[in-house]
Design an enzyme around this catalytic site. Structure first.
Site, short mmCIF file in Angstrom:
data_model
loop_
_atom_site.label_atom_id
_atom_site.label_comp_id
_atom_site.label_asym_id
_atom_site.label_seq_id
_atom_site.Cartn_x
_atom_site.Cartn_y
_atom_site.Cartn_z
CD GLU A 182 -2.74 -1.39 2.37
OE1 GLU A 182 -2.55 -0.64 3.34
OE2 GLU A 182 -3.47 -2.40 2.41
CD GLU B 271 -3.29 -6.84 3.68
OE1 GLU B 271 -2.69 -5.76 3.70
OE2 GLU B 271 -3.27 -7.60 2.70
#
Length: 256
Positions: A117, A137
């Site tokens: 990210e 995740e």
């Protein structure tokens, strides 16, 4: 090299190029709350310097720029503290994305989850030949959020869906083919590849590059007609800096 805080060092050369290094974050440069805050503070401090031409974001080790967020810390979170944690990471990614000068992600080794990210928030991503990328995740019970929202813009919905829903890793050649990264360096050539990009940026007008980066951010969010019309004023304002006159005249002089 100057330590801005325990987790952020900067090394600036005579060209105005800054290498910002994530420090004291373990061998994989993992993002704990303290590391997130330290790196964000570094970007926010540097953002006020109009003479910076480019920033290279790097990790202290060659195992990764950022290996991901700190699972040991996240395993102890509840709803309220989880939202506070992810807000801190969002603010770091925004400090990178909103930084006025170009930011280059130097990507050796692993780039996972929150690290990807942050990398997505950079302007350029240059990877080692053996770098690996993934969004793991969902395998630890949480969705990919915040600046994972940039992934569909970079690689399309199908490939973004694959990354965030299968949690499978991809290698550097695949990441290049998908458009997730901009360049794969040959073995031992990561710094040379980064420097090649730096030199390309230094050949451009510094104020023009800052304006171009700001426009690109706005183009991401505005409808096409608004993006086109907004650009007219930005183009005119560029002539107030003196850069177009100086650089265009230099180009014309070389042609004589």
């Amino acid at each position: 090299m100057e330590m801005l805080n325990p987790h952020c060092s900067v090394d600036r050369d005579a060209r105005g190029v800054v290498r910002l290094t994530i420090c004291n974050a373990g061998s994989l440069n993992i993002l704990s709350s303290a590391v997130i805050n330290g790196v964000r503070e570094g970007f926010e401090k540097l953002a006020a310097d109009p003479d910076i031409r480019a920033v290279i974001l790097a990790g202290q080790s060659e195992k990764s720029m950022i290996g991901g967020a700190d699972i040991k810390e996240m395993a102890k979170l509840d709803q309220k503290s989880a939202e506070a944690f992810i807000t801190r990471l969002r603010d770091l990614c925004e400090a990178v994305r909103q930084f006025p000068a170009p930011v280059i992600a130097r990507l050796p080794g692993w780039c996972l989850g929150g690290g990807l990210e942050v990398a997505a928030a950079c302007d350029f991503r240059i990877a080692a030949h053996d770098a690996m990328f993934g969004m793991p995740e969902v395998r630890v019970g949480i969705p990919s959020v915040i600046h994972a929202a940039l992934l569909p813009r970079l690689i399309g919905w199908g490939r973004a869906r694959w990354l965030v829903m299968t949690a499978e890793n991809i290698d550097a050649p695949t990441a290049l083919a998908w458009g997730l990264i901009d360049k794969v360096a040959p073995q031992g050539g990561l710094d040379a590849a980064v420097e090649h990009t730096v030199k390309a940026l230094l050949e451009c007008g510094p104020q023009a590059l800052r304006s171009q980066k700001a426009l690109l951010r706005q183009w991401e969010e505005l409808p096409l007609t608004e993006s086109v019309n907004l650009s007219v004023g930005v183009f005119g304002q560029s002539f107030l800096t003196g850069e177009p006159q100086r650089l265009m005249q230099g180009f014309l002089d070389r042609k004589r």
